[in-house]
Design a protein around this motif. Structure first.
Motif, PDB file in Angstrom:
ATOM      1  N   VAL A 282       0.845  -1.209   0.000  1.00  0.00           N
ATOM      2  CA  VAL A 282       0.000   0.000   0.000  1.00  0.00           C
ATOM      3  C   VAL A 282       0.869   1.244   0.000  1.00  0.00           C
ATOM      4  O   VAL A 282       1.990   1.227   0.500  1.00  0.00           O
ATOM      5  N   THR A 283       0.354   2.318  -0.545  1.00  0.00           N
ATOM      6  CA  THR A 283       1.051   3.599  -0.457  1.00  0.00           C
ATOM      7  C   THR A 283       0.490   4.356   0.753  1.00  0.00           C
ATOM      8  O   THR A 283      -0.601   4.046   1.247  1.00  0.00           O
ATOM      9  N   LEU A 284       1.246   5.363   1.159  1.00  0.00           N
ATOM     10  CA  LEU A 284       0.801   6.164   2.291  1.00  0.00           C
ATOM     11  C   LEU A 284      -0.531   6.863   1.965  1.00  0.00           C
ATOM     12  O   LEU A 284      -1.412   6.980   2.825  1.00  0.00           O
ATOM     13  N   ASP A 285      -0.680   7.285   0.716  1.00  0.00           N
ATOM     14  CA  ASP A 285      -1.945   7.914   0.305  1.00  0.00           C
ATOM     15  C   ASP A 285      -3.125   6.960   0.461  1.00  0.00           C
ATOM     16  O   ASP A 285      -4.202   7.358   0.904  1.00  0.00           O
ATOM     17  N   GLN A 286      -2.908   5.720   0.084  1.00  0.00           N
ATOM     18  CA  GLN A 286      -3.987   4.733   0.242  1.00  0.00           C
ATOM     19  C   GLN A 286      -4.318   4.518   1.713  1.00  0.00           C
ATOM     20  O   GLN A 286      -5.486   4.422   2.094  1.00  0.00           O
ATOM     21  N   VAL A 287      -3.277   4.461   2.534  1.00  0.00           N
ATOM     22  CA  VAL A 287      -3.500   4.265   3.970  1.00  0.00           C
ATOM     23  C   VAL A 287      -4.305   5.449   4.521  1.00  0.00           C
ATOM     24  O   VAL A 287      -5.257   5.270   5.293  1.00  0.00           O
ATOM     25  N   LEU A 288      -3.945   6.634   4.066  1.00  0.00           N
ATOM     26  CA  LEU A 288      -4.658   7.845   4.528  1.00  0.00           C
ATOM     27  C   LEU A 288      -6.129   7.809   4.090  1.00  0.00           C
ATOM     28  O   LEU A 288      -7.028   8.154   4.854  1.00  0.00           O
ATOM     29  N   GLU A 289      -6.357   7.370   2.865  1.00  0.00           N
ATOM     30  CA  GLU A 289      -7.740   7.278   2.370  1.00  0.00           C
ATOM     31  C   GLU A 289      -8.576   6.321   3.206  1.00  0.00           C
ATOM     32  O   GLU A 289      -9.748   6.553   3.447  1.00  0.00           O
ATOM     33  N   ARG A 290      -7.934   5.225   3.622  1.00  0.00           N
ATOM     34  CA  ARG A 290      -8.669   4.186   4.360  1.00  0.00           C
ATOM     35  C   ARG A 290      -8.825   4.526   5.838  1.00  0.00           C
ATOM     36  O   ARG A 290      -9.591   3.889   6.555  1.00  0.00           O
ATOM     37  N   PHE A 291      -8.078   5.490   6.324  1.00  0.00           N
ATOM     38  CA  PHE A 291      -8.003   5.746   7.768  1.00  0.00           C
ATOM     39  C   PHE A 291      -9.326   6.280   8.319  1.00  0.00           C
ATOM     40  O   PHE A 291      -9.884   7.237   7.788  1.00  0.00           O
ATOM     41  N   ASP A 292      -9.789   5.618   9.364  1.00  0.00           N
ATOM     42  CA  ASP A 292     -10.961   6.100  10.091  1.00  0.00           C
ATOM     43  C   ASP A 292     -10.705   5.806  11.568  1.00  0.00           C
ATOM     44  O   ASP A 292     -10.653   4.643  11.975  1.00  0.00           O
ATOM     45  N   PRO A 293     -10.523   6.852  12.385  1.00  0.00           N
ATOM     46  CA  PRO A 293     -10.154   6.630  13.784  1.00  0.00           C
ATOM     47  C   PRO A 293     -11.107   5.674  14.500  1.00  0.00           C
ATOM     48  O   PRO A 293     -10.690   4.890  15.352  1.00  0.00           O
ATOM     49  N   GLN A 294     -12.375   5.716  14.100  1.00  0.00           N
ATOM     50  CA  GLN A 294     -13.362   4.880  14.807  1.00  0.00           C
ATOM     51  C   GLN A 294     -13.140   3.390  14.552  1.00  0.00           C
ATOM     52  O   GLN A 294     -13.588   2.555  15.331  1.00  0.00           O
ATOM     53  N   LEU A 295     -12.457   3.073  13.457  1.00  0.00           N
ATOM     54  CA  LEU A 295     -12.292   1.656  13.096  1.00  0.00           C
ATOM     55  C   LEU A 295     -10.939   1.082  13.528  1.00  0.00           C
ATOM     56  O   LEU A 295     -10.634  -0.076  13.253  1.00  0.00           O
ATOM     57  N   LEU A 296     -10.139   1.888  14.196  1.00  0.00           N
ATOM     58  CA  LEU A 296      -8.816   1.402  14.599  1.00  0.00           C
ATOM     59  C   LEU A 296      -8.941   0.273  15.612  1.00  0.00           C
ATOM     60  O   LEU A 296      -9.813   0.316  16.480  1.00  0.00           O
ATOM     61  N   PRO A 297      -8.040  -0.729  15.525  1.00  0.00           N
ATOM     62  CA  PRO A 297      -8.034  -1.763  16.564  1.00  0.00           C
ATOM     63  C   PRO A 297      -7.747  -1.122  17.929  1.00  0.00           C
ATOM     64  O   PRO A 297      -6.886  -0.249  18.026  1.00  0.00           O
ATOM     65  N   ARG A 298      -8.469  -1.536  18.929  1.00  0.00           N
ATOM     66  CA  ARG A 298      -8.342  -0.872  20.242  1.00  0.00           C
ATOM     67  C   ARG A 298      -7.347  -1.556  21.171  1.00  0.00           C
ATOM     68  O   ARG A 298      -6.989  -1.013  22.203  1.00  0.00           O
ATOM     69  N   GLY A 299      -6.930  -2.763  20.837  1.00  0.00           N
ATOM     70  CA  GLY A 299      -5.988  -3.457  21.728  1.00  0.00           C
ATOM     71  C   GLY A 299      -4.563  -3.289  21.244  1.00  0.00           C
ATOM     72  O   GLY A 299      -4.336  -2.795  20.136  1.00  0.00           O
ATOM     73  N   PRO A 300      -3.594  -3.709  22.069  1.00  0.00           N
ATOM     74  CA  PRO A 300      -2.191  -3.653  21.639  1.00  0.00           C
ATOM     75  C   PRO A 300      -1.937  -4.620  20.485  1.00  0.00           C
ATOM     76  O   PRO A 300      -2.696  -5.560  20.288  1.00  0.00           O
ATOM     77  N   PHE A 301      -0.885  -4.355  19.755  1.00  0.00           N
ATOM     78  CA  PHE A 301      -0.507  -5.211  18.639  1.00  0.00           C
ATOM     79  C   PHE A 301       0.750  -5.976  19.029  1.00  0.00           C
ATOM     80  O   PHE A 301       1.760  -5.368  19.386  1.00  0.00           O
ATOM     81  N   THR A 302       0.669  -7.304  18.972  1.00  0.00           N
ATOM     82  CA  THR A 302       1.811  -8.120  19.387  1.00  0.00           C
ATOM     83  C   THR A 302       2.544  -8.654  18.167  1.00  0.00           C
ATOM     84  O   THR A 302       1.940  -9.275  17.292  1.00  0.00           O
ATOM     85  N   LEU A 303       3.851  -8.379  18.128  1.00  0.00           N
ATOM     86  CA  LEU A 303       4.684  -8.897  17.036  1.00  0.00           C
ATOM     87  C   LEU A 303       5.054 -10.342  17.335  1.00  0.00           C
ATOM     88  O   LEU A 303       5.232 -10.708  18.509  1.00  0.00           O
ATOM     89  N   ASP A 304       5.174 -11.165  16.298  1.00  0.00           N
ATOM     90  CA  ASP A 304       5.580 -12.540  16.595  1.00  0.00           C
ATOM     91  C   ASP A 304       7.093 -12.717  16.439  1.00  0.00           C
ATOM     92  O   ASP A 304       7.778 -11.901  15.833  1.00  0.00           O
ATOM     93  N   GLU A 305       7.553 -13.813  16.993  1.00  0.00           N
ATOM     94  CA  GLU A 305       9.012 -14.036  17.055  1.00  0.00           C
ATOM     95  C   GLU A 305       9.623 -14.157  15.680  1.00  0.00           C
ATOM     96  O   GLU A 305      10.733 -13.699  15.439  1.00  0.00           O
ATOM     97  N   GLN A 306       8.866 -14.765  14.805  1.00  0.00           N
ATOM     98  CA  GLN A 306       9.387 -14.974  13.465  1.00  0.00           C
ATOM     99  C   GLN A 306       9.678 -13.637  12.784  1.00  0.00           C
ATOM    100  O   GLN A 306      10.691 -13.459  12.125  1.00  0.00           O
ATOM    101  N   TYR A 307       8.779 -12.686  12.967  1.00  0.00           N
ATOM    102  CA  TYR A 307       8.962 -11.374  12.364  1.00  0.00           C
ATOM    103  C   TYR A 307      10.208 -10.693  12.937  1.00  0.00           C
ATOM    104  O   TYR A 307      10.965 -10.049  12.223  1.00  0.00           O
ATOM    105  N   LEU A 308      10.390 -10.849  14.237  1.00  0.00           N
ATOM    106  CA  LEU A 308      11.458 -10.108  14.910  1.00  0.00           C
ATOM    107  C   LEU A 308      12.827 -10.732  14.752  1.00  0.00           C
ATOM    108  O   LEU A 308      13.844 -10.063  14.897  1.00  0.00           O
ATOM    109  N   ALA A 309      12.857 -12.038  14.494  1.00  0.00           N
ATOM    110  CA  ALA A 309      14.129 -12.751  14.559  1.00  0.00           C
ATOM    111  C   ALA A 309      15.103 -12.288  13.487  1.00  0.00           C
ATOM    112  O   ALA A 309      14.744 -12.128  12.325  1.00  0.00           O
ATOM    113  N   THR A 310      16.306 -12.066  13.897  1.00  0.00           N
ATOM    114  CA  THR A 310      17.393 -11.816  12.949  1.00  0.00           C
ATOM    115  C   THR A 310      18.393 -12.931  13.169  1.00  0.00           C
ATOM    116  O   THR A 310      18.289 -13.679  14.137  1.00  0.00           O
ATOM    117  N   ARG A 311      19.377 -13.014  12.287  1.00  0.00           N
ATOM    118  CA  ARG A 311      20.353 -14.075  12.474  1.00  0.00           C
ATOM    119  C   ARG A 311      21.005 -13.976  13.855  1.00  0.00           C
ATOM    120  O   ARG A 311      21.158 -14.949  14.553  1.00  0.00           O
TER     121      ARG A 311
END
Ligand code: GLU
Ligand code: ZN
Length: 323
Positions: A282-311
């Motif tokens: 997505v482009t930032l413009d698309q993200v801005l178009e889709r943005f609606d504060p009322q629809l934002l997830p209200r809980g924290p976002f947890t990253l998984d280990e696979q995403y974070l792992a580096t060598r």
């Protein structure tokens, strides 16, 4: 012109959680046709690292999160904060506090040791130095410990409505407005700046939600304009704790070293905000178009280990059980 801001502390590279907050503050501002200011909260000189003024600005720019005007540094604005502290003192709203962290911890734990008032709430100052006489103050001064300056909040209860977290109401404790090394405290500086910079919408991480009534207390006492607040959920590490550098590949530079582009990082942030599908570019413009504060997830976002792992960090992460 309505105005929003992002106010990082240049103490390290921005991580995914910081970048997500910066993106949200930008989305709130731009969807309102607001200015978006960049303000460095750099009063804590012991923690500031010079290279991070630039690295933070570069990371925001790489994601397309451009700000208006010149970035402001709190370290250039000390006079404003010291004036505000002086005003508080002139109005009889302050007292010196000689407590160390340990003193405060112990006084908060003692069943009958703390003076009545707003004691007893986690993180609240128990009021130990509130009623010291002049000679008691002198004695403590002579013992060598310079005082911090606290406000007399008289356990007042303040309310506000947060755009995302709803109605909030909390008792204000006698919090510090000037640290014992003379540095203006965060709550004081942030409220003075938000008001003087004409900030109308404060978007920041929700670990600061409970500080907000302290800032409202300052605004009321000094007759400052109060912005609207939107406290956004944190990004968490797989452990459930707030994300930190040691959790793996968490900065834009780390991600780029793994071969990702800033656009891919932006897409991942958008996905975490449910503004893009997993894997969707997505482009930032698309993200801005889709943005609606009322629809934002209200809980924290947890990253998984696979995403974070580096060598280099995968080894230290591998012994932890996945969720
Ligand atoms: N400087 C704070 C931080 O980096 C943010 C303060 C604010 O947005 O009010 O966490
Ligand atoms: Zn004290």
């Amino acid at each position: 012109m309505p105005t929003g801001r992002f106010a990082p502390s240049p103490t390290g590279a921005l991580h995914i959680g910081n970048l997500r907050t910066a993106l949200l503050a930008w989305l709130f501002a731009r969807s309102n046709k607001s200015d978006y200011l960049l303000r460095y909260e750099d009063l804590d000189m012991a923690l500031v690292r010079d290279e991070h003024y630039q690295s933070q600005a570069d990371d925001l720019a790489a994601l397309g999160l451009h700000w208006d005007g010149k970035p402001v540094r709190q370290s250039d604005r000390s006079d404003l904060y010291l004036d505000a502290i002086r005003l508080f003192a002139q109005r009889g709203l302050t007292y010196p506090c000689y407590c160390s962290r340990k003193d405060i911890r112990e006084a908060s734990q003692a069943p009958n040791g703390a003076p009545a008032g707003n004691a007893g709430t986690a993180g609240h100052y128990p009021g130990t130095c509130r009623q010291l006489t002049r000679s008691e103050q002198r004695q403590r001064q002579d013992a060598g410990r310079p005082p911090a300056i606290r406000v007399r909040a008289e356990a007042i209860q303040l309310d506000f409505v947060d755009l995302l977290c709803g109605e909030q109401s909390d008792v204000v404790d006698d919090f510090v407005i000037q640290r014992n090394d003379g540095t203006p405290a965060y709550n004081l500086a942030v409220m003075v700046d938000d008001s003087l910079q004409g900030i109308q919408q404060v978007v920041r991480a929700d670990d600061l939600l409970s500080s907000t009534v302290r800032q409202l207390f300052i605004a009321n006492a000094l007759d400052l304009d109060v912005p609207m607040f939107a406290h956004v959920p944190l990004v968490l590490a797989p452990t459930g704790k707030r994300l930190a550098k040691r959790d793996g590949a968490v900065t834009l530079e780390d991600r780029q070293q793994l071969g990702e582009t800033p656009s891919q990082v932006l897409a991942m942030l958008a996905t975490s905000l449910e503004l893009a599908k997993p894997g969707e570019g997505v482009t930032l413009d698309q993200v801005l178009e889709r943005f609606d504060p009322q629809l934002l997830p209200r809980g924290p976002f947890t990253l998984d280990e696979q995403y974070l792992a580096t060598r280099s960090s995968s080894k230290s992460l591998s012994h932890k059980k996945p969720d």
